[in-house]
Write an enzyme that holds these catalytic residues in place. Structure first.
Site, PDB file in Angstrom:
ATOM      1  N   LYS A 186     -38.758  19.897 -14.165  1.00 20.99           N
ATOM      2  CA  LYS A 186     -38.778  18.643 -14.921  1.00 20.99           C
ATOM      3  C   LYS A 186     -39.680  18.846 -16.127  1.00 20.99           C
ATOM      4  CE  LYS A 186     -37.146  14.540 -15.329  1.00 20.99           C
ATOM      5  NZ  LYS A 186     -35.707  14.363 -15.520  1.00 20.99           N
ATOM      6  N   SER A 373     -30.690  13.077 -15.527  1.00 20.12           N
ATOM      7  CA  SER A 373     -31.786  12.332 -14.926  1.00 20.12           C
ATOM      8  C   SER A 373     -31.332  10.903 -14.604  1.00 20.12           C
ATOM      9  CB  SER A 373     -33.005  12.367 -15.852  1.00 20.12           C
ATOM     10  OG  SER A 373     -34.191  12.209 -15.108  1.00 20.12           O
TER      11      SER A 373
END
Length: 572
Positions: A186, A373
């Protein structure tokens, strides 16, 4: 009191007069446009559809109260115009002028496929540009004739992802970003804690960038009959940038001016009339008497509140989904997503509303350039998911960033004191730092939201949580890879998604398509126009001009824990 009452009356009359004047102006302008515009039924035989695409291509066209959207290209109108022209015997050719086109690769893929279908009907495409970016050339490469200005260039140079890092800037400003994240891949937080890409981020970026580039080269090579190896050589050595070099490489067919392109059309079709694609491809509202498929365009960063240019507002999306769910004439929903994600809470609210629609009618997701996401989270509950081979998706992970400005405040002479009834009474307010207890709470919140994310993807995709966890951690995938690992069902564009929705709903031919969000009238925009709206439009305009501000937009507009993919691919 009398003076106050008088001023109030004057202001009321002035506002009423202004609204009436704007409404009257709108009616006059609308009437003039109706009088001067040509209906598609007036198109002459042997006409040419003029696709003059100068500006940024977007999927949801917000109607500007004070602007004309002159530099904005509506993806839906372009597609509709090409589809109509393909079937229209009066349209013999397309003239493609793409000098200043800015669009994502997956959206270009869909327009390119439409152009290829047009060409398969034995019709002609002639392309011209003052200069070609790789984006605009990707479309032009399908043309029968490709012209480039003698003073122009073709920027054939490969793809790149450039990341700006702010760690040293924060240090100079005496601001310390306090970072929480779940997922080694991430990478949205890295610009605030590193000075270069982590190995995980670099590996992940290369894993999606290279396949996109290979697909780009393969498609061009197929259209121009050039080997991919030769195209790579030209990009590696910048040997097809200048007009004559591009001509020798076979990437263009002629060096010439726009007048030369028009002469080619004239020679082929004997002075053909040009048809403006915006008028020709304008979307029509389907009759209330026919069954419909709703297409909800979700483009931008997912945030709380209202939608606007560059933002998907959870409040507005939920309202639209409620209308779609309750309208008996709407038999299915296509959710068109072009979003890097955003706030976890906003994404969750939209996810719930989609689940409610899914309970009563088919829901199909169509991923455009990016559905990552939080953008993937709202696709996960759909019955069926389409993506393009070059779509960026996945990035299942979350993070939070909070600025610790203790040193900065001390440096500029600001002191702060607080009275509390509990040790963490001022937690989650603009303040200086996190205690150990508060840091543990933040990680607990992130872990809870991450586990919920995994569970929702697993339920929507009919996979085990363990399987989804292996795909998560913030890892990013192309549409092709996502299809192979189960995150996507099929490769295809918006048209394929609409056809699938019709099939799931068992609709016969002749159904209508209605698009959401529905455009507001000028009067509705005036009544709803606020400082908040102006701020959103100005911020979006600044981000387009100065991409470095994108991180500011993400962090300032979104609240709480985030699920977002932060990077863009440079094809210019």
């Amino acid at each position: 009191m009398r003076l106050k009452h008088f001023i109030k009356q004057v202001v009321t009359v002035a506002v009423g007069f202004l609204i009436s004047l704007l409404a009257l102006s709108g009616i006059v302008v609308f009437g003039l446009l109706k009088l001067t515009s040509k209906d598609s039924s007036q198109v002459e035989n042997n006409s040419v559809l003029a696709l003059n695409m100068h500006g940024r291509m977007i999927e949801w066209m917000p109607v500007s109260l004070f602007g004309s959207n002159g530099e904005i290209i509506d993806f839906k109108v372009v597609q509709n115009a090409i589809h109509q022209a393909t079937k229209d015997s009066r349209i013999a050719a397309i003239y493609l002028n793409v000098s200043y086109l800015n669009a994502g690769l997956a959206a270009l893929e869909e327009v390119r496929e439409a152009l290829l279908n047009f060409k398969k009907q034995g019709k002609t495409i002639i392309a011209y540009a003052d200069f070609y970016t790789q984006q605009s050339y990707y479309l032009a490469s399908v043309a029968n004739e490709i012209l480039l200005s003698p003073s122009g260039f073709l920027a054939f140079k490969g793809f790149s992802v450039t990341v700006d890092f702010y760690t040293r800037l924060c240090a100079h400003l005496s601001v310390k970003p306090v970072i929480f994240r779940i997922g080694d891949y991430k990478s949205a937080v890295e610009p605030f804690c590193l000075t270069k890409m982590s190995e995980e981020s670099r590996k992940d970026t290369q894993a999606y960038l290279q396949p996109q580039y290979e697909h780009f080269l393969t498609q061009i090579g197929r259209s121009r009959s050039i080997a991919v190896a030769a195209l790579k050589e030209h990009a590696n050595h910048l040997s097809a940038v200048l007009p004559n070099d591009a001509l020798r490489a076979g990437l263009i067919t002629k060096v010439g001016y726009e007048t030369d392109a028009k002469k080619l059309l004239k020679a082929k079709l004997q002075s053909p009339p040009l048809v403006n694609y915006k008028a020709y491809g304008a979307l029509k509202t389907p009759s209330d008497s026919v069954d419909k498929i709703a297409v909800l365009m979700a483009e931008g960063v997912i945030v709380d509140g209202s939608s606007g240019a560059g933002y998907i507002g959870a409040h507005d999306v939920v309202k639209a989904l409620k209308v779609i769910r309750e309208d008996s004439r709407i038999k299915a929903l296509v959710l068109r997503i072009n979003s890097p994600g955003g706030g976890v809470m906003a994404s969750d609210i939209i996810w719930k509303a989609i689940e409610e629609v899914k309970a009563v009618k088919p829901v199909v997701a169509s991923m455009s350039c990016v559905a990552a996401s939080g953008g993937y989270a709202i696709a996960a509950p759909c019955h069926y998911i389409f993506a393009q081979p070059t779509t960026i998706t996945g990035s299942i992970g979350i993070f939070g960033i909070f600025p610790d400005s203790t040193a900065l405040m001390h440096k500029i002479g600001i002191d702060r004191d607080v009275v509390k009834t509990a040790p963490s009474a001022d937690c989650f307010t603009p303040r200086l730092s996190f205690s150990e207890l508060e840091s543990k709470l933040m990680y607990k919140i992130l872990q809870f939201n991450y586990d919920e994310f995994l569970s929702k993807v697993a339920d929507g995709r009919r996979l085990s949580v363990a399987c989804v966890e292996k795909l998560a951690g913030g890892r990013v995938y192309t549409g092709s890879v996502a299809q192979s690992n189960g995150l996507v069902d099929e490769l295809g564009g918006l048209d394929a998604a609409i056809a699938k929705a019709a099939s799931l709903a068992k609709l016969p031919q002749g159904y209508g398509i209605c698009y959401f969000p529905r455009s507001k009238t000028k009067l509705e925009q005036l009544l709803n126009y606020t400082t908040h709206t102006i701020k959103m439009e100005v911020c979006d305009a600044l981000v387009q001009g100065y991409p470095i501000l994108n991180h500011y937009r993400i962090l300032s507009k979104s609240h709480g824990v985030q699920a977002i993919f932060p990077y863009t691919i440079d094809m210019d």
